[in-house]
Write a protein that holds these residues in place. Sequence first.
Motif, mmCIF file in Angstrom:
data_model
loop_
_atom_site.group_PDB
_atom_site.id
_atom_site.type_symbol
_atom_site.label_atom_id
_atom_site.label_comp_id
_atom_site.label_asym_id
_atom_site.label_seq_id
_atom_site.Cartn_x
_atom_site.Cartn_y
_atom_site.Cartn_z
ATOM 1 N N ARG A 1 -18.928 30.323 6.958
ATOM 2 C CA ARG A 1 -18.574 30.377 8.380
ATOM 3 C C ARG A 1 -17.157 30.895 8.620
ATOM 4 N N GLN A 2 -16.209 30.412 7.827
ATOM 5 C CA GLN A 2 -14.820 30.805 8.052
ATOM 6 C C GLN A 2 -14.635 32.312 7.914
ATOM 7 N N GLU A 3 -15.311 32.845 6.927
ATOM 8 C CA GLU A 3 -15.231 34.293 6.667
ATOM 9 C C GLU A 3 -15.835 35.088 7.843
ATOM 10 N N ILE A 4 -16.931 34.596 8.376
ATOM 11 C CA ILE A 4 -17.560 35.291 9.517
ATOM 12 C C ILE A 4 -16.600 35.271 10.709
ATOM 13 N N LEU A 5 -15.969 34.124 10.932
ATOM 14 C CA LEU A 5 -15.028 34.010 12.060
ATOM 15 C C LEU A 5 -13.861 34.988 11.871
#
Length: 389
Positions: free
Chosen positions: A312-316
């Motif tokens: 998730r963090q990478e997508i954000l």
Amino acid sequence: MTLRERCNFPLLDCRHYRQAINDAVEKVVDSGQTILSDGVRGFEEDFAAWLGGGLSAEHCLGVGNGTDALELAMRCAGVEPGEGVIVPSFTAYATVAAILRVGAHPIFVDVEPGRPVLSLMEVERRVAEKETSPRIRAVIAVHLYGEACDLHSLRELCNRHSLALIEDCAQATGTMYAGHSIGTWGDFAAFSFYPTKNLAALGDGGMLVIGKQAEASLLAKARRMRLYGWNDRREAVQFGANSRLDEVQAWILSGKLADLDEKIKARRRLAQKYREHLSSWVGEMGITLPEEGMNWSHSYHLYVITVDPAKRQEILAKGASAGIPYAVHYPLACHQHSYIAQQPGGLQHPLPHSERLADSVLSLPLNPYLTDEDVHTVSRHLHSVLADL
Ligand SMILES: Cc1ncc(COP(=O)(O)O)c(C=O)c1O
């Protein structure tokens, strides 16, 4: 205009309704009526008619914001300090803040596996423990993101146990359940008109809805509660807050209400586009998409998928650099907030499904001002990021 700019719903909505907003200000300036006057009465009437379900203006009270509407709903339901109110832990924190303001205890229940609404089985379980817990008075059914809770079953459960059913409709203006608007099923309902909401004020605003079966004395009590507890002679005869919807906001909201159904249709159409783009990747990419139920229709205040928490963090981050404002609603379930953990009886039971959602939810941009091409761009971006991770 860029995609990022089209994601700024409050700004675009203000611009879209510039004339209605200016007209509202003019009306108030011309009349000098700034508080609890024709604008608020008119909006209460319009909103009741729009909700349907046999409600009339006397059942709708324009208030300062959605949190106040929830607090007043609980006070009208007779929730006393020290009593318990069942609430899903996975909700906007405001729901719980309202419970604390009444001095009641949030009795947290888990959500359904993979769905952001309270689990009926968990509600039943907590109610069955009621001998040992604080006396439970009410259940708050939060229609999170615009998804509808199972209102038939909740209504039946609350009737069976003499509990008040309070609908938190802050995120679900426009959601339908079994052919009727949400907010018409509970003993009380609370709406928010915060600037990001489906029906947005130019600042704060809210509506307390009181079920049509309520006696006239309760309707009068609620109106007094909005204004210091005063009676007609301005004598305080009960508890009261100061929670008034401003006239300017009321006129603006009446103006926007006329278009709301069209705006919800646009949200639903864009959500369907997301589904067309994303559904074939569900298995392959380990994501889940919001589902519609058999007997309710989503108003898509938010379009929330779940992703692998590790990604998730990478997508954000990749979204931020590509001009795509993905968001997380919410990174913490309410029982995980430090203030709640400090409360006596902060966490009563494990809530694994709530914690899993907090770790994995991802909101994709959605508002009625986006284009089909925007949805396509976001979908392609998401796919490319997931394929690289
Ligand atoms: C689910 C939910 N409940 C209650 C509220 C409170 O509404 P307001 O911000 O108008 O007080 C909100 C708003 O953020 C919300 O999302």
